[in-house]
Design an enzyme around this catalytic site. Structure first.
Site, mmCIF file in Angstrom:
data_model
loop_
_atom_site.group_PDB
_atom_site.id
_atom_site.type_symbol
_atom_site.label_atom_id
_atom_site.label_comp_id
_atom_site.label_asym_id
_atom_site.label_seq_id
_atom_site.Cartn_x
_atom_site.Cartn_y
_atom_site.Cartn_z
ATOM 1 N NE ARG A 192 14.338 4.146 -72.455
ATOM 2 C CZ ARG A 192 13.033 4.055 -72.220
ATOM 3 N NH1 ARG A 192 12.568 3.128 -71.405
ATOM 4 N NH2 ARG A 192 12.209 4.879 -72.802
ATOM 5 N NE ARG A 193 17.259 12.753 -69.097
ATOM 6 C CZ ARG A 193 16.817 14.013 -69.166
ATOM 7 N NH1 ARG A 193 15.556 14.248 -69.509
ATOM 8 N NH2 ARG A 193 17.608 15.026 -68.907
ATOM 9 N NE ARG A 194 24.408 5.997 -65.023
ATOM 10 C CZ ARG A 194 24.642 4.752 -64.668
ATOM 11 N NH1 ARG A 194 24.235 3.748 -65.439
ATOM 12 N NH2 ARG A 194 25.279 4.463 -63.535
ATOM 13 C CB VAL A 195 16.510 9.508 -62.753
ATOM 14 C CG1 VAL A 195 15.877 10.105 -61.494
ATOM 15 C CG2 VAL A 195 16.621 10.568 -63.842
ATOM 16 C CG LEU A 196 16.336 3.503 -59.643
ATOM 17 C CD1 LEU A 196 15.600 4.021 -58.412
ATOM 18 C CD2 LEU A 196 15.645 2.270 -60.196
ATOM 19 C CB VAL A 241 12.109 4.610 -54.866
ATOM 20 C CG1 VAL A 241 13.018 4.617 -56.096
ATOM 21 C CG2 VAL A 241 12.930 4.546 -53.589
ATOM 22 N N GLY A 242 10.610 6.865 -56.969
ATOM 23 C CA GLY A 242 9.868 6.961 -58.216
ATOM 24 C C GLY A 242 10.582 7.842 -59.218
ATOM 25 C CB VAL A 243 12.089 7.554 -62.319
ATOM 26 C CG1 VAL A 243 12.632 8.370 -63.489
ATOM 27 C CG2 VAL A 243 13.214 7.188 -61.352
ATOM 28 C CG PHE A 289 8.722 0.546 -44.990
ATOM 29 C CD1 PHE A 289 9.764 1.031 -45.777
ATOM 30 C CD2 PHE A 289 8.736 -0.789 -44.641
ATOM 31 C CE1 PHE A 289 10.803 0.197 -46.179
ATOM 32 C CE2 PHE A 289 9.760 -1.630 -45.025
ATOM 33 C CZ PHE A 289 10.794 -1.139 -45.810
ATOM 34 C CE1 TYR A 327 14.815 0.251 -55.581
ATOM 35 C CE2 TYR A 327 12.884 -1.133 -55.915
ATOM 36 C CZ TYR A 327 13.461 0.121 -55.793
ATOM 37 O OH TYR A 327 12.672 1.243 -55.874
#
Length: 411
Positions: free
Chosen positions: A90-94, A82-84, A411, A123
């Protein structure tokens, strides 16, 4: 240009993984690491967010079977990669990745999702609870003695090539999985991860070494993988043993392996990380203070299908409780549930209109799910509300396990 989220195509893997390396600081991994994780990547379970031809977000999942209290192996999505990109914060990608991923996990029939967090603050808002802790020790072997149990002197130790011993070590690992919640059963290919030995992974240490513990008939009943990190100063040698894995099927073999690591020439300390918090080594050492024991978060659990997850595990005491569960991100879990269980392992979880006796979010259920976090502790922090006197203690006794959950590898 609008961002596009789509399932990863195999020929996009290098660009996708390059993005992930950038998101984690931009230090390239070795060819050995990239090759392993490319082989383990499940492209159909991997998502990329694209801004034109640039990958700006990623999330993947491994198809795990996770040991839960009682020994059952439950399908679980091992959330990973998981990475942005720093240009797209702050563009709601996650949020969009978590939304798509949890919907897919639910559609695939997996009751659980689990992850390790690079940043523990991220999370919780997606319903993941801190369920597994890990122990690290750095033991001063010049001052700390081991008190080994009877039988340790009869254990035969043999230094072997890590590759040659792999099958024997995997048999030991597999035998331990049902007895320790949180351990993933090794899926094909994952047996290679502990053998990663690129020079970039060694630090100041040696190539990977392996010692096996055998019974008189030659059966392998334990193993340790480790490196030796030589160091010298004006006083002489200051070397350290760095333990990667240490597993054993009985106390004698377990203690014999630790004694071997303590006795390696020209070393004065043994460091082991990612150990269970109830590791018996804490009761073998003569001085726990000089063992520098430290605890940190290791794995987070998310109940995706709440009733299926709660019915999949065993409980340590009979239980009949009505839970009022809040789950804003996966609203199909929200509402009132009656959980009944007996001490023989059977459990039933169904919706009910009966009055609630405990109120909590799905995050707290995830934290308590593997038996390592007591509901009484969460209630003490104000994160579980008792609506019927005695309900917290009853539920906590049933949820808490005999051994601490453990995640032996990342993992």
């Amino acid at each position: 240009m609008a961002l596009e989220t789509r399932v990863l195509q195999p020929d996009e893997w290098d660009v996708w993984y390059d993005h992930l390396e950038l998101a984690f600081g931009g230090v390239p991994e070795s060819a050995e690491e990239r090759g392993l994780y490319r082989s383990l990547t499940e492209a159909e379970r991997s998502l990329g967010v694209w801004d034109g031809g640039t990958c700006v977000g990623s999330a993947g999942a491994f198809s795990f079977r996770l040991s839960v209290p009682g020994g059952a192996l439950v399908p679980a999505a091992g959330v990973t990669m998981v990475g942005v990109a720093p240009t797209h914060r702050r563009r709601r990608v996650l949020t969009s990745l978590m939304r798509r991923q949890l919907d897919d996990v639910r559609a695939g029939g997996e009751p659980l999702a689990v992850l390790t967090a690079s940043d523990p603050a991220i999370y919780g808002r997606f319903g993941y609870g801190q369920a597994v802790y890990g122990l690290a020790v750095e033991i001063d072997t010049a001052r700390v003695r081991l008190d080994v149990p009877p039988g340790a002197d009869e254990v035969r130790l043999r230094l072997v090539d890590p590759e040659a011993a792999l099958a024997d070590c995997e048999r030991v690992y597999a035998a331990l999985v049902p007895g320790r919640p949180g351990m993933p059963a090794r899926q094909p290919g994952w047996e290679r991860q502990p053998l990663l030995d690129a020079p970039s992974l060694r630090g100041s240490g040696s190539p990977l070494k392996c010692v096996v513990a055998e019974r008189a008939d030659g059966e392998v009943v334990g193993y340790a993988r480790y490196r030796v990190a030589p160091e010298w100063n004006l006083s002489g040698s200051q070397g350290r043993v760095e333990v990667g894995d240490l597993d054993a099927l009985d106390p004698a073999a377990y203690a014999a392996l630790w004694r071997y690591l303590f006795g390696i020439d020209l070393t004065w300390s043994v460091r082991a990380v990612k150990r269970p918090v109830d590791d018996p080594v804490l009761h073998l050492v003569s001085d726990v203070r000089r063992s520098q024991a430290r605890v940190r978060d290791a794995m987070y659990v998310r109940l995706v299908d709440l009733p299926a997850a709660l019915e999949a595990r065993a409980y340590g005491a009979a239980l009949d409780v009505v839970l009022e569960v809040e789950d804003a991100f996966c609203p199909w879990n929200a509402g009132r549930w009656r959980l009944t269980a007996d001490a023989k392992g059977g459990a039933r979880c169904a919706r009910t209109a009966d009055p609630a006796e405990l109120a909590l979010t799905v995050r707290e259920l995830g934290a308590a799910y593997l038996g390592g976090v007591a509901l009484t502790a969460l209630a003490g922090a104000g994160r579980v509300r008792e609506l019927r006197p005695g309900a917290v203690a009853e539920a906590s006794r049933a949820f808490t396990g005999d051994v601490a959950p453990w995640l032996p590898h990342g993992f």
